[in-house]
Design an enzyme around this catalytic site. Structure first.
Site, PDB file in Angstrom:
ATOM      1  N   CYS A 105       0.842  -1.202   0.000  1.00 40.51           N
ATOM      2  CA  CYS A 105       0.000   0.000   0.000  1.00 40.51           C
ATOM      3  C   CYS A 105       0.881   1.258   0.000  1.00 40.51           C
ATOM      4  CB  CYS A 105      -0.955  -0.074   1.186  1.00 40.51           C
ATOM      5  SG  CYS A 105      -2.352   1.023   1.028  1.00 40.51           S
ATOM      6  N   SER A 120       2.708 -23.758  35.206  1.00 39.26           N
ATOM      7  CA  SER A 120       2.276 -22.472  35.756  1.00 39.26           C
ATOM      8  C   SER A 120       0.964 -21.966  35.175  1.00 39.26           C
ATOM      9  CB  SER A 120       3.356 -21.422  35.474  1.00 39.26           C
ATOM     10  OG  SER A 120       3.346 -21.118  34.083  1.00 39.26           O
ATOM     11  N   GLY A 121       0.482 -22.601  34.095  1.00 36.57           N
ATOM     12  CA  GLY A 121      -0.731 -22.095  33.447  1.00 36.57           C
ATOM     13  C   GLY A 121      -0.401 -21.094  32.352  1.00 36.57           C
ATOM     14  N   GLY A 122       0.887 -20.804  32.125  1.00 38.22           N
ATOM     15  CA  GLY A 122       1.295 -19.885  31.070  1.00 38.22           C
ATOM     16  C   GLY A 122       1.693 -20.622  29.806  1.00 38.22           C
ATOM     17  N   HIS A 170      -3.554  -5.649   1.045  1.00 35.28           N
ATOM     18  CA  HIS A 170      -2.872  -6.044   2.280  1.00 35.28           C
ATOM     19  C   HIS A 170      -2.737  -7.568   2.388  1.00 35.28           C
ATOM     20  CE1 HIS A 170      -2.626  -2.080   4.171  1.00 35.28           C
ATOM     21  NE2 HIS A 170      -3.694  -1.835   3.423  1.00 35.28           N
ATOM     22  N   ASP A 185       4.643 -21.015  28.235  1.00 35.26           N
ATOM     23  CA  ASP A 185       5.901 -21.771  28.125  1.00 35.26           C
ATOM     24  C   ASP A 185       5.792 -23.157  28.752  1.00 35.26           C
ATOM     25  OD1 ASP A 185       6.707 -19.308  27.171  1.00 35.26           O
ATOM     26  OD2 ASP A 185       7.399 -18.673  29.144  1.00 35.26           O
ATOM     27  N   SER A 186       5.326 -23.226  30.003  1.00 37.61           N
ATOM     28  CA  SER A 186       5.246 -24.552  30.629  1.00 37.61           C
ATOM     29  C   SER A 186       4.143 -25.386  29.974  1.00 37.61           C
ATOM     30  CB  SER A 186       5.061 -24.453  32.142  1.00 37.61           C
ATOM     31  OG  SER A 186       3.858 -23.821  32.461  1.00 37.61           O
ATOM     32  N   GLU A 191      -1.218  -9.183   4.565  1.00 39.87           N
ATOM     33  CA  GLU A 191      -1.032  -9.613   5.964  1.00 39.87           C
ATOM     34  C   GLU A 191      -2.342  -9.921   6.688  1.00 39.87           C
ATOM     35  OE1 GLU A 191      -0.571  -6.662   4.650  1.00 39.87           O
ATOM     36  OE2 GLU A 191      -0.832  -5.003   6.039  1.00 39.87           O
TER      37      GLU A 191
END
Ligand code: XMP
Length: 535
Positions: free
Chosen positions: A105, A245-247, A191, A249-250, A193
Site C-alpha cells: 500500500c 504455571s498455566g502460562g 494487504h 511456556d510450561s 497480511e
C-alpha cells in the site's frame, strides 16, 4: 535483543547477531512499519514462515545502516498518510541498494514515487474485499490462483501509464495497478497480511523464499520435532516432574512431553504451586490440564511457606532470592514423592539471559534480575526444552504441536507472581490487594479487547500512600501503579499507550472496589531503562 532497530551501531549489530545465533539463521529481513494498523500482522506472517524479521524505525535507520546490516529483504507496511501529505520519514536511498523490497500500500507508493511514477488520488477509493486478477506470470504470485480475494484499503493509486514503466502484475476493478514490480522492487496495493487476503501467506512465502532467496528456515514445526526427539532420547522410560504455571511456556513444554513420552505418559506428573500466583493462573491449569486425561496434575499449596520466608525481606532482590528457596523446596518434595528422575521447566532464553547467564563467553553479563526458575541446583537433572527460545518463538513451537491458543496467547507473567508486584513487606493482606488489582485490570483489558494488543500488563502495590477521602472521612490509601507494555520477546519493551478513558475506568474500579487503595498511577517508562516488572 532489540525491539525496534533505530541505528545499526556496533552494539546493535552484536545484539542482532546474538539473536540470529539463537534463531540459528544467517539471514535477516527488515520491516519498516509506516503507521499501518496491520504492522504487527506482517511480522507475524514472517514468523510463521520461520524467517527472522527485525522491525526498523523508518525515521532513523538510514541506507548506510541498512548496508551495514545487509538484510536479504525489506518490507514496507502501509500507513494512514499519503506520499503527498505528511509522508513518513524514510531514507529513499534504501530503495537504490539493490535489496529486494516488498512495499505494501503506502510502502508501494513510496518506492513508485521514488523511481518517478506518478501517485494519483484515486477517483474511486477502495475499502474492503475485492477480487484481484493476475495479469502476468510472476514470482510474487507463484502458487496463487489467477483470481483471488484481497483486502484493499486505500485512496491513492500508482499510475503506471507514464515512464518509468513498472511491470503491472495484477489489477482489481478500481485499481489498474494492484500489484507491480520494477527491477528488485515489488509492490502490492492490497494487504497480504490480513486473513481476508486468502493467499496472503503464500505471497509472503514467495517474497521471502523465491524473490529474496531465504534458505535458513527454522519453522516452529521442525524445531518442535527436534525437541521431541531430544526429549525422548533423554527421558527414555524414566519419571518426569513438570513445573506447570498455566502460562504459554510450561504449557508448551507439557505438550512436547506428551509427544515425547507417548505410551509412557503415566511417568509424567505436573505440579502447580499455589501461594504467590496471580488470580487466574490456577484456573487455567485446572481448565486445560485438570481432567487428567493425559497429565497427572498435582496442586500444592505453599501460601504459608512463602509468607514465612518473605517476612522481614523488604527489597526486591532479597524477596526474589527468598522465594526461590520455597519454590525449589516445594519441587524437591514432589520430586521425592513421585520418585522423579528429571525435573522439567519452561524456562526461556530471556529468563536465563536476564539472570546473568547465556552463551558461554568470557564477556561480562549483567544480572538484571534473578529469575525464579534459573540455576536452582535441583537434586536431579533439569531439562529446559525452551531455553534456546524467546517468547514469540516458544509460542510458535506450541502452536505447531496443538497447544490451545488461549494458553499460548496468555500474557506472560513472572514465576514469582505477586512478590514482584508488592513493594516492601509482603503480607497476606497485600497479596489479596495485589490479586484484586490484577483481576480487575486483566478483566477490563479483556472486556475492552485490549488484552491481545498489549504484550503484558500488571499492577503494583507501591509503598507510597496518599491522602484520600472515602465517604466523608479523610484517610490514607495505598498507591497502585499500573503498567502495560508492547514488546516482542520481553528483552525490550515500550510503554503501551492505553486509552485514557480506559485507564480512568480501571482506576475507578480499583479505588471503589478495593478499600485499601487511595490512588492509581500509570507507568510510562520503556525498557530500558525500566524493566517490565516493577521489581
Ligand atoms: P523484566 O521484568 O525483567 O521481565 O523486564 C521480562 C519478562 O520476564 C518475566 N519475569 C519473570 N518470569 N520468572 C519468570 O518466569 C521470573 O523470576 C521473572 N521475572 C520477570 C516478566 O513478567 C516479563 O514478562
Amino acid at each position: 535483543m532489540l525491539h525496534t532497530l533505530r541505528h545499526v551501531t556496533d552494539q546493535a549489530l552484536a545484539e542482532i547477531h546474538e539473536e540470529m545465533a539463537i534463531r540459528k539463521t544467517q539471514e535477516v529481513f527488515l520491516l519498516f512499519p509506516l503507521g499501518s494498523q496491520f504492522d504487527h500482522l506482517i511480522k507475524q506472517s514472517l514468523e510463521k514462515l520461520g524467517v527472522f524479521c527485525l522491525v526498523a524505525d523508518s525515521g532513523s535507520v538510514t541506507a548506510a545502516d541498512v548496508k551495514k546490516l545487509n538484510p536479504i529483504g525489506i518490507i514496507l507496511s502501509g500507513g494512514p498518510v499519503s506520499v503527498h501529505q505528511d509522508p513518513p520519514p524514510f531514507d529513499k536511498e534504501i530503495f537504490d541498494l539493490g535489496i529486494p523490497v516488498l512495499g505494501i500500500c503506502l510502502g508501494f507508493q513510496m518506492w513508485a514515487q521514488h523511481i518517478g511514477c506518478h501517485v494519483a488520488s484515486s477517483a474511486k477509493r477502495e475499502f474492503g474485499v475485492h477480487e484481484l486478477i493476475q495479469l502476468d506470470d510472476n514470482l510474487l504470485f507463484d502458487a496463487c490462483p489467477f483470481k483471488m480475494q484481497v483486502l484493499q484499503s486505500h485512496g491513492d493509486i500508482v499510475d503506471a501509464s507514464m515512464e518509468p514503466m513498472v511491470k503491472v502484475i495484477a489489477a482489481t476493478d478500481n485499481s489498474p495497478v494492484a500489484a507491480a514490480s520494477y527491477k528488485h522492487l515489488w509492490g502490492v496495493q492490497f494487504h497480504p497480511e490480513v486473513t481476508e487476503t486468502v493467499y496472503g501467506q503464500q505471497i509472503f512465502n514467495n517474497f521471502c523464499f523465491d524473490i529474496c532467496g531465504a534458505k535458513d528456515i527454522f519453522p516452529a514445526e521442525d524445531v518442535a520435532k527436534q525437541k521431541i526427539v531430544e526429549l525422548r532420547r533423554q527421558i527414555d522410560e524414566k519419571k518426569v516432574l513438570l513445573a506447570l504455571s498455566g502460562g504459554s511456556d510450561s504449557s508448551t513444554v507439557a505438550y512436547l512431553l506428551k509427544e515425547a513420552m507417548g505410551e509412557h505418559l503415566g511417568n509424567l506428573r505436573g505440579v502447580y504451586i499455589r501461594g504467590i500466583d496471580r488470580p487466574d493462573d490456577e484456573a487455567h491449569v485446572r481448565q486445560f490440564f485438570g481432567d487428567r486425561s493425559w497429565l497427572d496434575v498435582k496442586i500444592v499449596d505453599e501460601s504459608e511457606s512463602f509468607l514465612q520466608v518473605l517476612k522481614g525481606r523488604l527489597t526486591m532482590p532479597r524477596k526474589r532470592r527468598a522465594m526461590r528457596s520455597v519454590y525449589k523446596e516445594a519441587l524437591e518434595k514432589q520430586i521425592a514423592d513421585f520418585n522423579a528422575s528429571f525435573i522439567v521447566q519452561g524456562t526461556l532464553y530471556t529468563d536465563i539471559s536476564e539472570s546473568g547467564r547465556g552463551y558461554g563467553t568470557r564477556a561480562k553479563k549483567a544480572q538484571i534480575k534473578l529469575h525464579h526458575n534459573v540455576d536452582l541446583g535441583f537434586s536431579i537433572p533439569e531439562l529446559m526444552p525452551l531455553s534456546d527460545q524467546v517468547k514469540d518463538t516458544g509460542r510458535n513451537i506450541g502452536r505447531s504441536i496443538g497447544v490451545p491458543e488461549e494458553l499460548l496467547t496468555r500474557q506472560p507473567f513472572p514465576g514469582p507472581g505477586m512478590v514482584v508486584r508488592i513493594e516492601g513487606k509482603v503480607t497476606a493482606d497485600k497479596l489479596r490487594v495485589a490479586r484484586q488489582v490484577d483481576d480487575i485490570y486483566i478483566q477490563e483489558l479483556r472486556r475492552h479487547h485490549l488484552y491481545g494488543s498489549v504484550w503484558q500488563a500488571g499492577g503494583v502495590v507501591t509503598q507510597s500512600v496518599t491522602t484520600c477521602t472515602k465517604g466523608d472521612d479523610a484517610v490514607s490509601g495505598l498507591v497502585v501503579a499500573l503498567w502495560a507494555v508492547w514488546s516482542v520477546n520481553g528483552f525490550t519493551a515500550q510503554a503501551a499507550e492505553l486509552p485514557f478513558d480506559f485507564l480512568k475506568l480501571v482506576a475507578r474500579r480499583i479505588t471503589n472496589e478495593i478499600r485499601e487503595v487511595g490512588a492509581v498511577v500509570y507507568r510510562v517508562s520503556d525498557k530500558p531503562p525500566a524493566t517490565i516488572e516493577w521489581g
